[in-house]
Design an enzyme around this catalytic site. Structure first.
Site, PDB file in Angstrom:
ATOM      1  N   SER A   1       2.413  -6.731   4.999  1.00  0.00           N
ATOM      2  CA  SER A   1       1.756  -5.579   4.395  1.00  0.00           C
ATOM      3  C   SER A   1       2.685  -4.241   4.779  1.00  0.00           C
ATOM      4  O   SER A   1       3.194  -4.007   5.750  1.00  0.00           O
ATOM      5  CB  SER A   1       0.309  -5.347   5.548  1.00  0.00           C
ATOM      6  OG  SER A   1      -0.359  -4.037   5.200  1.00  0.00           O
TER       7      SER A   1
ATOM      8  N   ARG B   1       7.604   5.091  18.381  1.00  0.00           N
ATOM      9  CA  ARG B   1       8.183   6.451  19.113  1.00  0.00           C
ATOM     10  C   ARG B   1       7.247   6.615  20.297  1.00  0.00           C
ATOM     11  O   ARG B   1       6.194   6.661  20.191  1.00  0.00           O
ATOM     12  CB  ARG B   1       7.869   7.478  17.860  1.00  0.00           C
ATOM     13  CG  ARG B   1       8.570   8.860  18.370  1.00  0.00           C
ATOM     14  CD  ARG B   1       8.480   9.984  17.328  1.00  0.00           C
ATOM     15  NE  ARG B   1       9.112   9.643  16.359  1.00  0.00           N
ATOM     16  CZ  ARG B   1      10.579   9.797  15.986  1.00  0.00           C
ATOM     17  NH1 ARG B   1      11.170  10.260  16.998  1.00  0.00           N
ATOM     18  NH2 ARG B   1      11.051   9.559  14.748  1.00  0.00           N
ATOM     19  N   ASN B   2       8.057   7.009  21.292  1.00  0.00           N
ATOM     20  CA  ASN B   2       7.419   7.309  22.475  1.00  0.00           C
ATOM     21  C   ASN B   2       6.709   8.831  22.482  1.00  0.00           C
ATOM     22  O   ASN B   2       7.494   9.773  22.070  1.00  0.00           O
ATOM     23  CB  ASN B   2       8.565   7.584  23.558  1.00  0.00           C
ATOM     24  CG  ASN B   2       7.878   7.793  25.071  1.00  0.00           C
ATOM     25  OD1 ASN B   2       7.375   8.652  25.271  1.00  0.00           O
ATOM     26  ND2 ASN B   2       8.079   6.802  25.897  1.00  0.00           N
TER      27      ASN B   2
ATOM     28  N   GLU C   1       0.838  -1.215   0.079  1.00  0.00           N
ATOM     29  CA  GLU C   1       0.121  -0.146  -0.001  1.00  0.00           C
ATOM     30  C   GLU C   1       0.746   1.399   0.128  1.00  0.00           C
ATOM     31  O   GLU C   1       0.245   2.358   0.074  1.00  0.00           O
ATOM     32  CB  GLU C   1      -1.044  -0.098   1.208  1.00  0.00           C
ATOM     33  CG  GLU C   1      -2.190  -1.129   1.289  1.00  0.00           C
ATOM     34  CD  GLU C   1      -3.023  -1.087   2.356  1.00  0.00           C
ATOM     35  OE1 GLU C   1      -2.782  -1.684   3.343  1.00  0.00           O
ATOM     36  OE2 GLU C   1      -3.671  -0.072   2.410  1.00  0.00           O
TER      37      GLU C   1
ATOM     38  N   ALA D   1       1.464   2.817   7.954  1.00  0.00           N
ATOM     39  CA  ALA D   1       1.017   4.016   7.263  1.00  0.00           C
ATOM     40  C   ALA D   1       2.334   5.206   7.472  1.00  0.00           C
ATOM     41  O   ALA D   1       2.262   5.560   8.640  1.00  0.00           O
ATOM     42  CB  ALA D   1      -0.292   4.672   7.272  1.00  0.00           C
TER      43      ALA D   1
ATOM     44  N   GLY E   1      21.181   5.227  10.815  1.00  0.00           N
ATOM     45  CA  GLY E   1      21.937   5.986  12.188  1.00  0.00           C
ATOM     46  C   GLY E   1      20.937   6.396  13.119  1.00  0.00           C
ATOM     47  O   GLY E   1      21.010   7.086  14.285  1.00  0.00           O
TER      48      GLY E   1
END
Length: 343
Positions: free
Chosen positions: A240, A317-318, A220, A263, A286
């Site tokens: 996916s 990601r926090n 997608e 996405a 990196g």
């Protein structure tokens, strides 16, 4: 008996100067039989090396007769080519070296889309200057220097010459439609893409040349050159991808089985099996990644390249700190052992 890396008979388009714009190879061969090569060489005065040899309709007919007892499929193809009103070519590659002509370049793109070789399984060094930038129209490839005149000619006849794109690469499905695939928008798959059986490419999916999926899988997002996605197991079978997978050069960004790239996410490192990259997260080699244990406690900070190819990882990601985090089904001790061994 002689040996070749690849062999194909093609029909194509030339401009008014006789330069090749594109070539269609209906049945390219990889490592053709020696007796087949010998029969062709004698009729075409083939002297060895990588060559693209222009052939006449008469020569195509002679080749068809000579190959009838050796390869019925190639013989039947040559019988059809002998009726062509367009220029014909026989392309013989004794070795997989960098292409030196437009027919050679198109043959290698065909080998990929026919699934005879996988991405980065063939030498494409220096291919861009060999592919002319042309107008892809409802009447086929047109030299850009000749386009305005062709458009005027069409209008004077009460017709329309429609230009679909101006590019070096045509869409794959004008040359080959691999078995067992679904493609919502064929314009988004370039010739030279490897689309494995069971692959579905949705409307916004894109697969560049020298990239693709082993299948089954669902695409997608964008799969750029150098990326090859392994078999998956999502929703009954499929890796996916809804984000961007970036490769290029001589680097292959491999994606293991059962992966999910969310996405607007993207990767610049190979992924092992059953990896997940959350939506909106882009990971480069990196990128600083915080490794978490099963209690969400920080174990170690590493660069993403140190996690390349490792299985069962979740990248996220926090939302409070903004730090890129990685969790694993393995214990922190096992993960550290893997990292020390990797280093």
């Amino acid at each position: 008996m002689s040996t070749l890396f690849s062999l194909a008979f093609g029909v194509g388009t030339q401009n008014r100067q006789g330069n090749w714009l594109e070539i269609f190879y209906a049945q390219p061969l990889l490592n053709p039989a020696g007796e087949l090569v010998d029969a062709i060489a004698s009729l075409l005065n083939y002297s060895g090396g990588n060559q693209a040899i222009a052939i006449t309709n008469t020569q195509a007919s002679q080749l068809a007769e000579a190959l009838k007892p050796l390869n019925t499929a190639q013989s039947a193809l040559l019988t059809r080519l002998a009726e062509s009103h367009r220029p014909l070519v026989a392309t013989l590659l004794v070795e997989d070296s960098a292409p030196t002509s437009t027919p050679e370049a198109y043959l290698k793109l065909h080998l990929l889309s026919h699934r005879l070789v996988k991405p980065h399984g063939v030498n494409l060094s220096g291919i861009f200057p060999l592919l002319p930038n042309v107008a892809w129209t409802n009447e086929g490839a047109v030299d850009l220097a000749e386009l305005a005149e062709r458009q005027l000619e069409a209008r004077l006849k009460g017709e329309l010459l429609e230009v679909f794109s101006v590019d070096k690469f045509p869409k794959m499905t004008d040359y080959v439609v691999p078995a067992g695939v679904r493609i919502a928008d064929t314009a988004r798959i370039r010739l030279g893409a490897y689309v494995g059986e069971g692959t579905t490419v949705m409307h916004e999916g894109f697969i560049n040349f020298n990239a693709g999926t082993e299948g089954p899988g669902m695409i997608e997002g964008r799969v750029s050159a150098g990326v090859f996605i392994g078999k998956g197991s999502d929703l009954g079978g499929g890796c996916s991808t809804m984000g961007t997978l970036s490769g290029g050069g001589n680097i292959v960004i491999a994606v293991g089985e059962g992966c999910l790239i969310g996405a607007n996410a993207g990767i610049g490192i190979p992924l092992g099996d059953r990896n997940t990259v959350e939506a909106g997260l882009y990971i480069t080699a990196g990128t600083k990644v915080h490794l978490l244990d099963e209690h969400n406690q920080l174990v170690k900070a590493v660069k993403a390249r140190e996690l390349a190819g490792q299985p069962d990882l979740l990248f996220r990601r926090n939302s409070l700190s903004g730090a890129v985090e990685c969790k694993t089904h393995k214990s922190a001790i096992e993960l550290n052992e893997v990292l020390h061994a990797h280093n």
